[in-house]
Design an enzyme around this catalytic site. Structure first.
Site, mmCIF file in Angstrom:
data_model
loop_
_atom_site.group_PDB
_atom_site.id
_atom_site.type_symbol
_atom_site.label_atom_id
_atom_site.label_comp_id
_atom_site.label_asym_id
_atom_site.label_seq_id
_atom_site.Cartn_x
_atom_site.Cartn_y
_atom_site.Cartn_z
ATOM 1 C CD GLN A 114 -3.275 0.298 0.358
ATOM 2 O OE1 GLN A 114 -3.638 -0.840 0.594
ATOM 3 N NE2 GLN A 114 -3.843 1.056 -0.556
ATOM 4 C CE LYS A 117 -2.485 -1.056 -3.789
ATOM 5 N NZ LYS A 117 -3.720 -1.829 -3.484
ATOM 6 C CE LYS A 129 -5.549 -3.812 2.742
ATOM 7 N NZ LYS A 129 -5.655 -3.292 1.363
ATOM 8 N N GLY A 168 -12.378 -0.150 2.789
ATOM 9 C CA GLY A 168 -12.725 -1.565 2.650
ATOM 10 C C GLY A 168 -11.618 -2.388 2.009
ATOM 11 C CG ASP A 169 -8.569 -5.606 1.220
ATOM 12 O OD1 ASP A 169 -7.997 -5.010 0.302
ATOM 13 O OD2 ASP A 169 -8.372 -6.823 1.440
ATOM 14 C CB THR A 213 -10.589 -1.409 -7.230
ATOM 15 O OG1 THR A 213 -10.696 -0.648 -6.030
ATOM 16 C CG2 THR A 213 -9.288 -2.178 -7.235
ATOM 17 C CB SER A 381 -9.854 5.980 -0.890
ATOM 18 O OG SER A 381 -10.667 4.849 -0.725
#
Ligand code: NDP
Ligand code: 2IT
Length: 449
Positions: A114, A117, A129, A168-169, A213, A381
């Protein structure tokens, strides 16, 4: 071995020695560090500054007990986590995952990915995360609500719009974000809209976040194919997963004229020779929270096969793994290439194993790595946070245009770095160097922290 290769090997040995069981974390660190060696060779100061040793150690990790009661008043205890990996370029930002497989290794791998990214998005967000080993499957809405409230009762003290902004994930979608937000608001007694993203549209969410995404993945893949004069039209596409990322990847691939013939869940996969009907997928997965096997009952000409890995046996031109980590191994990679697959775009985080990636690159497959190709979700986001700060909501078209632009810039940035460092089609290296550069510069500028 060169000095920088040695340096990378030493850091990999260090993380293995410290946390011998964290295999997923080792794998992602290995992928990033081995590919940035050419950059380190040109920038030896980062070895002197111990930049790699600093980056592999999270700023902090929080773990906590989550006690909640089910509908029969039975008490359950889960473990909650937040890995705050790196805040050099902005507040920690990254999703929450609720899945029984969640452990520290998986969350550290996701948080490490992350960081780079988020750097690639060009927006001011650091990396984190979190999540829990809680399994939302088979739970009532009330049970999920009670779990989310218990989870936030501890998490709230570690997050905030300028501190850490979860989203979210896997297993965390609009429903869960709503319950989490409600509890945060209740405890803080303040409307800090930008403390979570992926919110509902009635209380500060952004249009396009749900689609971001999956759509972003297709925008990235289209950029990669346009550069080679390859069209998506009439291409056969295999998608794995049938959750948030897969659903909107299928939708956008179809809009671009491709024919998507598969989707899956953790039990098995659907092959529909006529092309996956996205309305049915949304009905089964988003509305009814059912299993993908039900697709076959609605479309009897399609086939349901037990076992999710079989999805890579289906002949396709383009494979889009959108389910979970390490779902596509070397054996599957060989099957795909043997069947003529020329393009792989990673929607999930680290879906391909290291040897599968190496095989794809060796075989000249056009490979879009996760941290670049799936960055559209976190990018929107960050746009949600901007809208919350402005107290305004942008239109779907406005956000979608920005998403397209961000994905195109990420592609160009990865491509330019791949070219500059001598391996023009290696977007794994290009994306890793591009993401690393900004974080390293920011950390270096901020002194020894
Ligand atoms: P969802 O929970 O919406 O969907 C997950 C999908 O993957 C489901 O179809 C699920 O099937 C399947 N799946 C989960 N675990 C496994 C497993 N162990 N083996 C096979 N299939 C599995 O999650 P998302 O769509 O949000 O996330 C999918 C991937 O994309 C993850 O890797 C996530 O980290 C990544 N990602 C998500 C982003 C987002 O914005 N949501 C952004 C960037 C990346 P089942 O129902 O059987 O569990
Ligand atoms: O892996 C990811 O990028 C996400 N799950 C999205 C994170 C976010 O903060 O939107």
């Amino acid at each position: 071995m060169s000095e920088m290769k040695n340096y990378v090997e030493d850091v990999l040995a260090l993380i293995k020695k410290r946390d011998p069981d964290q295999v997923e974390f080792h794998n992602t660190v290995k992928e990033v560090l081995t590919s940035i060696v050419p950059f380190l060779e040109k920038n030896p100061k980062y070895k002197a500054e111990k930049m790699l040793e600093r980056m592999v150690e999270p700023d902090r990790i929080v773990t906590f007990r989550v006690a909640w009661q089910d509908d029969k008043n039975v008490t359950h205890i889960n473990r909650g986590y937040r890995v705050q990996m790196n805040s050099a370029i902005g507040p920690y930002k990254g999703g929450l995952r609720f899945h029984p497989s969640v452990n520290l290794s998986i969350l550290k791998f996701l948080a490490f990915e992350q960081v780079f990214k988020n750097s690639l998005t060009g927006l001011p967000i650091g990396g984190g995360k979190g999540g829990s080993d809680f399994d939302p499957k088979g739970k009532s809405d009330n049970e999920v609500m009670r779990f989310c409230q218990a989870f936030m009762t501890e998490l709230y003290r570690h997050i905030g719009p300028h501190v850490d902004v979860p989203a979210g994930d896997i297993g965390v979608g609009g429903r869960e974000i709503g319950y989490l937000f409600g509890q945060y608001k209740r405890i803080r007694d303040a409307y800090d809209a930008a403390v979570l993203t992926g919110k509902g549209l009635t209380y500060g969410g952004s249009l396009t976040r749900t689609e971001a995404t999956g759509y972003g993945l297709l925008y990235f893949v289209k950029n990669m194919l346009d550069a080679k004069n390859i069209s998506l039209k009439d291409k056969l596409v295999s998608v794995s997963g049938s959750g948030n990322v897969a659903t909107y990847a299928i939708e956008k691939a179809q809009e671009f004229g491709a024919k998507v013939v598969t989707c899956s869940d953790s039990n098995g996969y659907i092959y529909d020779p006529d092309g996956i009907d996205i309305v049915t997928v949304k009905k089964i997965k988003e509305v009814e929270r059912g299993r993908i096997s039900e697709y076959e009952e609605i479309h009897p000409h399609s086939e349901y096969h037990e076992g999710c890995r079989g999805v890579w046996d289906v002949k396709c031109d383009i494979a889009l793994p959108c389910a979970t980590q390490e779902e596509l191994d070397l054996e599957s990679a060989k099957k795909l290439v043997g069947n003529g697959c020329q393009v792989v775009g990673e929607g999930a985080n680290m879906p391909s194993t290291l040897d599968a990636i190496e095989y794809f690159l060796r075989k000249g497959v056009l490979f879009a790595p996760a941290k670049a190709a799936n960055a559209g979700g976190v990018a929107v986001s960050a746009l949600e946070m901007s809208q919350n700060s402005e107290r305004l909501s942008w239109t779907f078209e406005q956000v979608d245009e920005k998403l397209k632009d961000i994905m195109s810039k990420i592609y160009q940035n990865a491509k330019q770095n791949a070219e500059e460092f001598g391996d023009p089609d290696n977007l794994v290296m290009g994306a890793n160097i591009a993401g690393f550069k900004k974080v390293a510069e920011a950390m270096s500028a901020q002194g020894i922290v």
